[in-house]
Design a protein around this motif. Structure first.
Motif, PDB file in Angstrom:
ATOM      1  N   ILE A 317      15.193  29.945  42.350  1.00  0.00           N
ATOM      2  CA  ILE A 317      14.996  29.760  43.793  1.00  0.00           C
ATOM      3  C   ILE A 317      15.831  28.590  44.302  1.00  0.00           C
ATOM      4  CG2 ILE A 317      13.005  28.188  43.725  1.00  0.00           C
ATOM      5  CD1 ILE A 317      13.375  31.247  45.997  1.00  0.00           C
ATOM      6  N   ALA A 318      16.043  27.588  43.452  1.00  0.00           N
ATOM      7  CA  ALA A 318      16.896  26.461  43.848  1.00  0.00           C
ATOM      8  C   ALA A 318      18.340  26.933  44.033  1.00  0.00           C
ATOM      9  CB  ALA A 318      16.826  25.350  42.801  1.00  0.00           C
ATOM     10  N   ARG A 319      18.825  27.794  43.123  1.00  0.00           N
ATOM     11  CA  ARG A 319      20.192  28.304  43.236  1.00  0.00           C
ATOM     12  C   ARG A 319      20.340  29.129  44.517  1.00  0.00           C
ATOM     13  NH1 ARG A 319      20.193  31.353  39.093  1.00  0.00           N
ATOM     14  NH2 ARG A 319      20.649  29.694  37.601  1.00  0.00           N
ATOM     15  N   TRP A 320      19.340  29.939  44.823  1.00  0.00           N
ATOM     16  CA  TRP A 320      19.354  30.744  46.057  1.00  0.00           C
ATOM     17  C   TRP A 320      19.391  29.841  47.291  1.00  0.00           C
ATOM     18  CZ3 TRP A 320      15.500  30.857  49.868  1.00  0.00           C
ATOM     19  CH2 TRP A 320      15.613  31.879  50.830  1.00  0.00           C
ATOM     20  N   ALA A 321      18.597  28.775  47.296  1.00  0.00           N
ATOM     21  CA  ALA A 321      18.553  27.857  48.433  1.00  0.00           C
ATOM     22  C   ALA A 321      19.879  27.120  48.607  1.00  0.00           C
ATOM     23  CB  ALA A 321      17.411  26.854  48.253  1.00  0.00           C
ATOM     24  N   ILE A 322      20.468  26.683  47.494  1.00  0.00           N
ATOM     25  CA  ILE A 322      21.757  25.984  47.565  1.00  0.00           C
ATOM     26  C   ILE A 322      22.836  26.905  48.116  1.00  0.00           C
ATOM     27  CG2 ILE A 322      23.583  24.928  46.171  1.00  0.00           C
ATOM     28  CD1 ILE A 322      21.297  23.954  44.276  1.00  0.00           C
ATOM     29  N   ARG A 323      22.809  28.156  47.699  1.00  0.00           N
ATOM     30  CA  ARG A 323      23.812  29.115  48.167  1.00  0.00           C
ATOM     31  C   ARG A 323      23.704  29.323  49.680  1.00  0.00           C
ATOM     32  NH1 ARG A 323      22.750  32.653  44.601  1.00  0.00           N
ATOM     33  NH2 ARG A 323      21.497  34.098  45.831  1.00  0.00           N
ATOM     34  N   ARG A 324      22.489  29.276  50.215  1.00  0.00           N
ATOM     35  CA  ARG A 324      22.290  29.433  51.658  1.00  0.00           C
ATOM     36  C   ARG A 324      22.632  28.150  52.419  1.00  0.00           C
ATOM     37  NH1 ARG A 324      16.876  31.464  53.791  1.00  0.00           N
ATOM     38  NH2 ARG A 324      18.006  33.023  54.999  1.00  0.00           N
ATOM     39  N   ALA A 325      22.328  27.014  51.826  1.00  0.00           N
ATOM     40  CA  ALA A 325      22.401  25.741  52.553  1.00  0.00           C
ATOM     41  C   ALA A 325      23.792  25.135  52.575  1.00  0.00           C
ATOM     42  CB  ALA A 325      21.424  24.736  51.943  1.00  0.00           C
ATOM     43  N   LEU A 326      24.602  25.432  51.570  1.00  0.00           N
ATOM     44  CA  LEU A 326      25.886  24.748  51.445  1.00  0.00           C
ATOM     45  C   LEU A 326      27.040  25.732  51.499  1.00  0.00           C
ATOM     46  CD1 LEU A 326      25.006  22.278  48.540  1.00  0.00           C
ATOM     47  CD2 LEU A 326      24.918  21.863  51.000  1.00  0.00           C
ATOM     48  N   PRO A 327      28.132  25.349  52.145  1.00  0.00           N
ATOM     49  CA  PRO A 327      29.301  26.234  52.178  1.00  0.00           C
ATOM     50  C   PRO A 327      30.005  26.238  50.830  1.00  0.00           C
ATOM     51  CG  PRO A 327      29.823  24.150  53.239  1.00  0.00           C
ATOM     52  CD  PRO A 327      28.359  24.090  52.890  1.00  0.00           C
ATOM     53  N   HIS A 328      30.447  27.404  50.438  1.00  0.00           N
ATOM     54  CA  HIS A 328      31.187  27.521  49.173  1.00  0.00           C
ATOM     55  C   HIS A 328      32.501  28.219  49.469  1.00  0.00           C
ATOM     56  CE1 HIS A 328      28.008  26.205  46.410  1.00  0.00           C
ATOM     57  NE2 HIS A 328      27.193  26.721  47.311  1.00  0.00           N
ATOM     58  N   ARG A 329      33.597  27.550  49.157  1.00  0.00           N
ATOM     59  CA  ARG A 329      34.911  28.145  49.394  1.00  0.00           C
ATOM     60  C   ARG A 329      35.194  29.219  48.347  1.00  0.00           C
ATOM     61  NH1 ARG A 329      36.794  22.491  50.010  1.00  0.00           N
ATOM     62  NH2 ARG A 329      36.850  22.017  52.236  1.00  0.00           N
ATOM     63  N   ARG A 330      35.768  30.289  48.831  1.00  0.00           N
ATOM     64  CA  ARG A 330      36.181  31.334  47.887  1.00  0.00           C
ATOM     65  C   ARG A 330      37.382  30.869  47.070  1.00  0.00           C
ATOM     66  NH1 ARG A 330      36.072  37.143  51.049  1.00  0.00           N
ATOM     67  NH2 ARG A 330      33.833  37.171  51.519  1.00  0.00           N
ATOM     68  N   LYS A 331      37.377  31.246  45.842  1.00  0.00           N
ATOM     69  CA  LYS A 331      38.536  30.920  45.006  1.00  0.00           C
ATOM     70  C   LYS A 331      39.728  31.744  45.479  1.00  0.00           C
ATOM     71  CE  LYS A 331      35.810  29.770  40.922  1.00  0.00           C
ATOM     72  NZ  LYS A 331      35.537  30.090  39.504  1.00  0.00           N
ATOM     73  N   SER A 332      40.885  31.099  45.565  1.00  0.00           N
ATOM     74  CA  SER A 332      42.080  31.794  46.037  1.00  0.00           C
ATOM     75  C   SER A 332      42.503  32.843  45.024  1.00  0.00           C
ATOM     76  CB  SER A 332      43.210  30.796  46.278  1.00  0.00           C
ATOM     77  OG  SER A 332      43.516  30.122  45.074  1.00  0.00           O
ATOM     78  N   ARG A 333      42.865  33.975  45.553  1.00  0.00           N
ATOM     79  CA  ARG A 333      43.302  35.059  44.671  1.00  0.00           C
ATOM     80  C   ARG A 333      44.826  35.171  44.702  1.00  0.00           C
ATOM     81  NH1 ARG A 333      39.089  39.844  46.558  1.00  0.00           N
ATOM     82  NH2 ARG A 333      37.161  38.780  45.918  1.00  0.00           N
ATOM     83  N   ARG A 334      45.379  35.444  43.534  1.00  0.00           N
ATOM     84  CA  ARG A 334      46.826  35.652  43.472  1.00  0.00           C
ATOM     85  C   ARG A 334      47.164  37.016  44.085  1.00  0.00           C
ATOM     86  NH1 ARG A 334      48.631  33.741  37.397  1.00  0.00           N
ATOM     87  NH2 ARG A 334      47.973  31.546  37.592  1.00  0.00           N
ATOM     88  N   PRO A 335      48.184  37.072  44.883  1.00  0.00           N
ATOM     89  CA  PRO A 335      48.580  38.378  45.437  1.00  0.00           C
ATOM     90  C   PRO A 335      49.045  39.304  44.324  1.00  0.00           C
ATOM     91  CG  PRO A 335      50.249  36.719  45.923  1.00  0.00           C
ATOM     92  CD  PRO A 335      49.075  35.979  45.334  1.00  0.00           C
ATOM     93  N   GLN A 336      48.601  40.534  44.397  1.00  0.00           N
ATOM     94  CA  GLN A 336      48.992  41.503  43.375  1.00  0.00           C
ATOM     95  C   GLN A 336      50.478  41.824  43.490  1.00  0.00           C
ATOM     96  OE1 GLN A 336      46.494  44.905  43.717  1.00  0.00           O
ATOM     97  NE2 GLN A 336      44.696  43.881  42.874  1.00  0.00           N
TER      98      GLN A 336
END
Length: 340
Positions: A317-336
């Protein structure tokens, strides 16, 4: 012999056979009067002796009434009170952190000296909360809290002080006349002027407040607290005339991991029985030592526990709350790369 006082009351009808008697000045209900029998058409009802005529509906009248406790005047007994927690987090408690204890001491010394001090640091560390907590026993009528949504001008500060001092009539149109009015009224009692979000202040705004403080006299000179971000410190410190007048500087910093372990279990009951490992996990995953972030995560945890019927916080439940409360940047993907 019972003592009586004369007061102005307001009488209003409450049903066909009763009226309410209220203090006209405060609206406080003093009592009700009832008829001995229903009123006959065309004539007033008969009341017990010393009870008012119901025909005086919604009118003020002077009458002798038994002494009752007089409601306190706001400027006598009302105090600043407990500060609000972020998101009005239920069951949260004020924790005597090192920063809060230091702020309480510094603010008390600033008020005693009738001086100017600066409390600064990053957002969410509890600066304003700690200041209001330190002022919670001070008469609310003495605390002048200035808060602005965007960068104010000296004119904005004049107007806000006019409102906070509850001055009557229209504000003076000329700045010098306005300043004389403010100086005269600021000398009425030992005010505490709290300039919140002071990182929004320009040098001219700081200079204006300094001017009001400089022209004060003795014990009725206002104590001034500048509360804000790093920019407030930089502006004040860069101006010798301002910096030399700051009595106490206090920087708020995030709690270290060991402080979090000591303070968070005291902050909210949901963390009281949580394992040190779980608190470390939340700390490392983004809550850090910032009380506002801990308040936000705690709020989400309580919502999640309620929805899932849980009685104790766990890592899921702590992991779920952190995911909602804090912004997480997506990891950049290499162009195919093209397959051709």
């Amino acid at each position: 012999m019972a003592a009586h006082t004369e007061r102005t009351v307001r009488i209003s009808t409450r049903g066909p056979n009763a009226v309410d008697v209220c203090d006209a000045a405060t609206g406080h209900l003093l009592g009700s009067a009832y008829t001995q029998q229903p009123a006959a058409p065309g004539r007033p009802a008969h009341f017990d002796s010393a009870r008012p005529d119901p025909s005086m509906t919604a009118k003020d009248t002077h009458m002798t009434a038994p002494d009752q406790p007089t409601p306190p005047r706001p400027d006598e007994d009302e105090v600043v009170g407990e500060p609000d927690f972020y998101l009005n987090l239920a069951d949260a408690r004020i924790v005597a952190t090192e920063a809060l204890l230091e702020a309480s001491e510094n603010i008390a010394d600033t008020i005693e000296a009738r001086a100017m001090s600066c409390i600064y640091g990053d957002a969410g560390l509890g600066k304003t909360f700690s200041v209001l907590a330190a002022l919670k026993e001070v008469s609310a009528e003495r605390v002048l809290l200035l808060q602005f949504r965007s960068r104010p001008t000296p004119r904005d500060i004049r107007q806000e002080l006019f409102n906070e001092l509850h001055l009557e009539g229209e504000p003076p149109s000329h700045p010098s006349e306005f300043d004389r009015l403010l100086k005269r009224n600021l000398a009425r009692k030992p005010y505490v002027l709290v300039c919140d979000e002071a990182q929004q202040f320009s040098r001219e705004c700081f200079e204006f407040v300094r001017h009001l403080w400089d022209t004060g006299k003795g014990k009725n000179r206002p104590a001034v607290l500048f509360v804000g971000g790093e920019e407030a410190y930089k502006t004040l410190y860069s101006e010798p005339a301002l910096a030399s007048r700051i009595y106490i500087w206090q920087e708020f910093a995030p709690m270290e991991a060991d402080e979090v372990q000591r303070n968070i279990p005291l902050f909210h009951p949901v963390w009281a029985d949580a394992s040190p490992e779980l608190i470390d996990y939340v700390y490392e995953e983004g809550a850090g030592g910032t009380f506002r972030v801990w308040s936000k995560i705690t709020y989400h945890i309580l919502e999640g526990m309620k929805r899932r019927g849980l009685s104790k916080v766990d890592e899921t439940i702590a992991r779920w709350a952190i995911r909602r409360a804090l912004p997480h940047r997506r990891k950049s993907r290499r162009p195919q790369q093209d397959a051709g």
